[in-house]
Design a protein around this motif. Structure first.
Motif, PDB file in Angstrom:
ATOM      1  N   GLN A   1    -115.698  77.920 -60.033  1.00 14.75           N
ATOM      2  CA  GLN A   1    -116.247  78.859 -60.151  1.00 14.75           C
ATOM      3  C   GLN A   1    -118.329  78.600 -59.714  1.00 14.75           C
ATOM      4  O   GLN A   1    -119.042  78.305 -59.461  1.00 14.75           O
ATOM      5  CB  GLN A   1    -116.560  80.069 -60.498  1.00 14.75           C
ATOM      6  CG  GLN A   1    -117.074  81.294 -60.403  1.00 14.75           C
ATOM      7  CD  GLN A   1    -117.118  82.313 -61.224  1.00 14.75           C
ATOM      8  OE1 GLN A   1    -116.655  81.770 -62.429  1.00 14.75           O
ATOM      9  NE2 GLN A   1    -117.007  83.682 -61.091  1.00 14.75           N
ATOM     10  N   MET A   2    -118.546  77.338 -60.794  1.00 15.95           N
ATOM     11  CA  MET A   2    -119.175  76.800 -61.094  1.00 15.95           C
ATOM     12  C   MET A   2    -120.274  75.453 -60.175  1.00 15.95           C
ATOM     13  O   MET A   2    -121.426  75.520 -59.705  1.00 15.95           O
ATOM     14  CB  MET A   2    -119.194  75.736 -62.800  1.00 15.95           C
ATOM     15  CG  MET A   2    -119.652  77.154 -63.522  1.00 15.95           C
ATOM     16  SD  MET A   2    -120.612  78.571 -63.906  1.00 15.95           S
ATOM     17  CE  MET A   2    -119.853  79.852 -63.693  1.00 15.95           C
ATOM     18  N   ARG A   3    -119.057  74.811 -59.722  1.00 17.93           N
ATOM     19  CA  ARG A   3    -118.658  73.783 -58.702  1.00 17.93           C
ATOM     20  C   ARG A   3    -119.387  74.398 -57.542  1.00 17.93           C
ATOM     21  O   ARG A   3    -120.415  73.890 -56.819  1.00 17.93           O
ATOM     22  CB  ARG A   3    -117.732  73.087 -58.554  1.00 17.93           C
ATOM     23  CG  ARG A   3    -117.584  72.252 -59.877  1.00 17.93           C
ATOM     24  CD  ARG A   3    -116.177  71.640 -59.569  1.00 17.93           C
ATOM     25  NE  ARG A   3    -116.734  70.595 -58.772  1.00 17.93           N
ATOM     26  CZ  ARG A   3    -115.831  69.223 -57.732  1.00 17.93           C
ATOM     27  NH1 ARG A   3    -114.112  69.329 -58.100  1.00 17.93           N
ATOM     28  NH2 ARG A   3    -115.999  68.484 -57.473  1.00 17.93           N
ATOM     29  N   MET A   4    -118.849  75.888 -57.318  1.00 17.87           N
ATOM     30  CA  MET A   4    -118.826  76.354 -55.991  1.00 17.87           C
ATOM     31  C   MET A   4    -120.811  76.689 -56.389  1.00 17.87           C
ATOM     32  O   MET A   4    -121.073  76.396 -55.157  1.00 17.87           O
ATOM     33  CB  MET A   4    -117.969  77.545 -55.679  1.00 17.87           C
ATOM     34  CG  MET A   4    -117.267  77.028 -55.389  1.00 17.87           C
ATOM     35  SD  MET A   4    -116.811  76.043 -53.508  1.00 17.87           S
ATOM     36  CE  MET A   4    -116.479  77.365 -52.183  1.00 17.87           C
ATOM     37  N   ALA A   5    -121.226  77.604 -57.202  1.00 16.23           N
ATOM     38  CA  ALA A   5    -122.275  77.702 -57.166  1.00 16.23           C
ATOM     39  C   ALA A   5    -123.328  76.842 -57.148  1.00 16.23           C
ATOM     40  O   ALA A   5    -124.098  76.814 -56.961  1.00 16.23           O
ATOM     41  CB  ALA A   5    -121.836  78.512 -58.864  1.00 16.23           C
ATOM     42  N   GLY A   6    -122.957  75.325 -57.844  1.00 16.33           N
ATOM     43  CA  GLY A   6    -124.252  74.684 -57.615  1.00 16.33           C
ATOM     44  C   GLY A   6    -123.961  73.858 -56.647  1.00 16.33           C
ATOM     45  O   GLY A   6    -125.401  73.170 -55.990  1.00 16.33           O
ATOM     46  N   ALA A   7    -123.492  73.487 -55.604  1.00 17.92           N
ATOM     47  CA  ALA A   7    -122.816  72.960 -54.220  1.00 17.92           C
ATOM     48  C   ALA A   7    -123.637  74.033 -53.646  1.00 17.92           C
ATOM     49  O   ALA A   7    -124.225  73.053 -52.644  1.00 17.92           O
ATOM     50  CB  ALA A   7    -121.771  72.597 -53.934  1.00 17.92           C
ATOM     51  N   ALA A   8    -123.440  74.946 -53.564  1.00 15.98           N
ATOM     52  CA  ALA A   8    -124.056  76.033 -52.259  1.00 15.98           C
ATOM     53  C   ALA A   8    -125.899  76.394 -52.954  1.00 15.98           C
ATOM     54  O   ALA A   8    -126.459  76.038 -51.829  1.00 15.98           O
ATOM     55  CB  ALA A   8    -124.061  77.786 -52.859  1.00 15.98           C
ATOM     56  N   ALA A   9    -125.665  76.175 -53.932  1.00 16.32           N
ATOM     57  CA  ALA A   9    -127.590  75.868 -54.318  1.00 16.32           C
ATOM     58  C   ALA A   9    -127.991  74.478 -53.665  1.00 16.32           C
ATOM     59  O   ALA A   9    -129.353  74.145 -52.765  1.00 16.32           O
ATOM     60  CB  ALA A   9    -127.879  75.835 -55.454  1.00 16.32           C
ATOM     61  N   ARG A  10    -127.051  73.711 -53.724  1.00 13.53           N
ATOM     62  CA  ARG A  10    -127.703  71.981 -54.033  1.00 13.53           C
ATOM     63  C   ARG A  10    -127.840  71.950 -51.897  1.00 13.53           C
ATOM     64  O   ARG A  10    -128.954  71.545 -51.056  1.00 13.53           O
ATOM     65  CB  ARG A  10    -127.017  71.323 -53.784  1.00 13.53           C
ATOM     66  CG  ARG A  10    -127.093  69.643 -53.483  1.00 13.53           C
ATOM     67  CD  ARG A  10    -125.527  68.784 -53.582  1.00 13.53           C
ATOM     68  NE  ARG A  10    -125.726  67.243 -53.314  1.00 13.53           N
ATOM     69  CZ  ARG A  10    -126.108  66.414 -52.508  1.00 13.53           C
ATOM     70  NH1 ARG A  10    -125.914  67.279 -51.269  1.00 13.53           N
ATOM     71  NH2 ARG A  10    -126.591  65.414 -52.500  1.00 13.53           N
TER      72      ARG A  10
END
Length: 714
Positions: free
Chosen positions: A117-126
């Motif tokens: 969940q955190m990885r997806m959130a960070g990757a989406a922001a990037r």
């Protein structure tokens, strides 16, 4: 709302970017909207170039806030010094624990449940920041590079803050690409926890620090025995104490209100209360242990049966018939339970270090008679928990709300439990008794294992009962002994008895594993000794899981188990156990102390917890778990005396490990590509059996009862 607008994420009023994956239900300070990839809003990029992570787990010293921030920073390729975190509001659609279905921390789940969940959130922001730069410069997104919070392509460069407003207008990618492990920048590396400075300089806010205008302080006098109620109160002596303002009945006892906490607590102690103990627990611990011991002489509810344990035992060449006794244990966090509640409009505002944010807020709103939707939780740091803040019935939160309501919400009310309230007020690790019959065949192989456990259920009679009890079996009670049992034992049977008592019980750091690991690891060690087998090699021959074997081999290596000379008067003991999907092995070097108890000189610990997001946090949790588990194994016991009254009331009688008694600890983290698993609790279960196994080698005495200080190990 059109499809594009529905997938946008805005940081309310900040001109920046917030990433989320669901539409908020209102009242969330981290406002965000977007596609339904994951129901949370975790990333805020401000025009000031700050990246703020909304941390959904309570921060009580175990480090999840730094952990989730590390994951997001890595996926974004942010600069570490631009990272911040804030605590999430009480909002289930946005911030629920994916394992629980509601907000909460526990079960060593924080990093495990939020990893992707955190990885997806960070990757989406990037991805959105990169796309914003690509559109601004008219170059393909594939031509972009991102490093330390700067997006670049050729001569073009822009910080996250400079791109945030443009990125906020873009659709959120439904399936952003996350990094491969060999691309990690921060994950697995050494970085200081983000809250270390604030906790060092005193700027970190705990509920104890909250001071509001006109605030009154409340303390609750509870019954002397669990299940008692108030018949009559004489408040004259309490009201005569300077600073005491008022006295009110509340469901859990009698509340005293004062100008400061000390006066409130003095007033509560001065109350003359006539208690109704007709339905209270009046049995002593000794009486309860006798009843539990009788129960385990019968099979109980069948949990698991493999092969035929009775037949195997009948044929065994050697047998052990052992009964193990484990006392009630308090959690004793440094910050006792505390809340500040004030009326705000049609709702309430609550200051707390809440572990079950939505559950507690709903409970408090119910008691206060106000809508949850009109109320707010102001989340603070919590000074420890070890399970104590996670009551299924939300008892402490409800008691605090009852105190505020009884005062008529005339002022903000701060409710603080005294240390005596904390230690005598219940919510203990359950008293537990195990009886195990095990055997060895003529070849020295384990032949039959018949185990019965008796304890009060943590889940029964709570909102968690349906989740925690299946077919009459409480999984918390026998975890670590049932189908997760790590050894190959062909003929195995496990039963349990759910005992009844008004004494409130609760999860305690590592829950059932605190006693099932002790039973399993001390008996395995004893069986191997009877068979003339090496404690490490013998275990390796029986272990089911290679990751457990890997942890055991590594701890034997770093401790030199069986391969180095040990100082005279000392012995090594070993234990290995899997809990919360992590594998931990420990070796303890022990001598007989001047007080006749084990003196632990050093502990070697290995842990396989999958990818170690923050290795220093992992090591700290292993060290803390070892100290916590060791102190309770040596000294910890809550005792009910005659009439059911708790005998231990403060740290003078409920002994903890002292700093000079903490052994040297060496921790090795097993490299792994597996997804992260728990670290907050798995360091606890192996330490007591490792010490007990060394103790048996030193003294010839097998340890059947904890704590060691009880003095009747046979």
């Amino acid at each position: 709302m059109n499809a594009v607008a529905n997938r946008r994420a805005f940081l309310a009023g900040a001109g920046g970017l917030a990433i989320g994956f669901t539409l908020p239900s209102g009242g969330a300070r981290a406002q965000a909207s977007g596609a339904a990839l994951a129901p949370n809003a975790f990333v805020r990029v401000g025009t000031d170039n700050s990246v703020t992570v909304v941390a959904k787990h309570v921060e009580m010293g175990q480090g999840p806030s730094t952990g989730v921030t590390t994951i997001i920073a890595d996926e974004m390729d942010a600069a570490w010094d631009q990272m911040r975190f804030v605590f999430a509001p009480a909002n289930d659609p946005l911030y629920k624990n994916l394992m629980f279905g509601t907000m909460g921390a526990g079960g060593s789940s924080a990093i495990k449940e939020s990893w992707m969940q955190m990885r997806m959130a960070g990757a989406a922001a990037r991805a959105m920041l990169v796309e914003a730069a690509a559109r601004r410069w008219g170059v393909p997104a594939s031509a972009m590079g991102v490093r330390n919070g700067v997006v670049s392509s050729g001569s073009h460069k822009a910080t996250f803050g400079e791109l945030a407003a443009d990125a906020a207008a873009l659709p959120v990618p439904a399936n952003p690409t996350v990094k491969k492990p060999d691309q990690f920048v921060y994950i697995g590396k050494k970085f200081a926890k983000l809250d270390s400075r604030a906790k060092t300089d005193g700027s970190a806010m705990f509920t104890q620090d909250v001071r509001l205008p006109n605030m009154v302080h409340a303390a609750v006098r509870r019954p002397p025995a669990f299940g008692g109620t108030v018949k009559k109160v004489e408040a004259g002596a309490a009201k005569a104490i300077p600073g005491v303002i008022d006295v009110k009945p509340v469901p859990s006892g009698v509340a005293v209100y004062a100008s400061d906490t000390w006066s409130a607590q003095r007033g509560a102690a001065a109350l003359e209360v006539d208690w109704d103990l007709s339905k209270a627990e009046t049995r002593s611990s000794a009486q309860m242990l006798a009843e539990y011991s009788a129960a385990v002489r019968t099979p109980g509810t069948q949990v698991e049966t493999t092969g035929n344990a009775a037949t195997a035992l009948a044929r065994a060449a050697k047998k052990i018939d052992a009964t193990f006794y484990f006392p009630f244990l308090a959690h004793a966090p440094m910050e006792t339970l505390d809340y500040v509640i004030e009326k705000k409009g049609d709702g309430i505002a609550v200051h707390a270090g809440s572990q079950f944010q939505v559950g507690e807020m709903r409970a408090m709103c119910g008691v206060a008679g106000v809508p949850f939707e009109k109320s707010e939780l102001i989340q603070h740091y919590a000074g420890g928990s070890f399970g104590r803040r996670a009551t299924p019935a939300m008892f402490d939160a409800s008691e605090a709300a009852a105190c505020a309501r009884a005062y008529g919400f005339a002022a903000p009310v701060k409710v603080v439990a005294s240390r005596e309230n904390d230690l005598t007020g219940g919510f203990y690790r359950p008293m537990t008794v195990h009886r195990v019959q095990v055997g060895l065949d003529a070849n020295g192989e384990v032949s039959g294992w018949d185990q019965v456990c008796a304890a009060k259920s943590i889940m029964k009679g709570t909102p968690f009962e349906a989740m925690g009890i299946k077919d009459g079996v409480d999984g918390n009670m026998i975890e670590g002994a049932n189908d997760t049992n790590q050894y190959r034992i062909a003929d195995f049977r496990l039963g349990q008895h759910l005992m009844e008592t008004p004494v409130p019980v609760l999860w305690w750091r590592s829950v059932g594993h605190t006693h099932t690991a002790f039973v399993k690891e001390t008996l395995i060690d004893e069986l191997l000794a009877m068979a003339g087998k090496d404690p490490v090699a013998g275990r390796l021959a029986l272990l089911k899981h290679e990751r457990a074997a890997g942890a055991l081999r590594k701890v034997a290596e770093i401790s030199g188990f069986g391969k180095r000379a040990i100082a005279k008067g000392r012995a090594l003991g070993v234990a290995v156990h899997e809990s919360f999907d992590s594998y931990v092995a420990q070796v303890a070097e022990v001598s007989v102390g001047a007080d006749g108890l084990p003196k632990v000189h050093k502990v070697w610990c290995t842990v396989d917890c999958g990818i170690a997001v923050n290795p220093d946090v992992v090591r700290a949790q292993m060290e803390g778990g070892i100290g916590y588990g060791l102190g309770h194994a040596l000294y910890g016991e809550i005792t009910l005396g005659e009439g059911g009254q708790v005998l231990e009331s403060n740290f003078d009688t409920y002994r903890s490990l002292r700093i000079g008694e903490m052994p040297d600890v060496e921790v090795a983290i097993i490299p792994s590509a597996e997804k992260p698993s728990g670290v907050g609790e798995p360091g606890v279960p192996p330490i007591a059996p490792a010490v007990a196994n060394a103790w048996r080698r030193l003294t010839g005495k097998a340890v059947r009862r904890l704590p060691f200080a009880h003095g009747d190990n046979a």
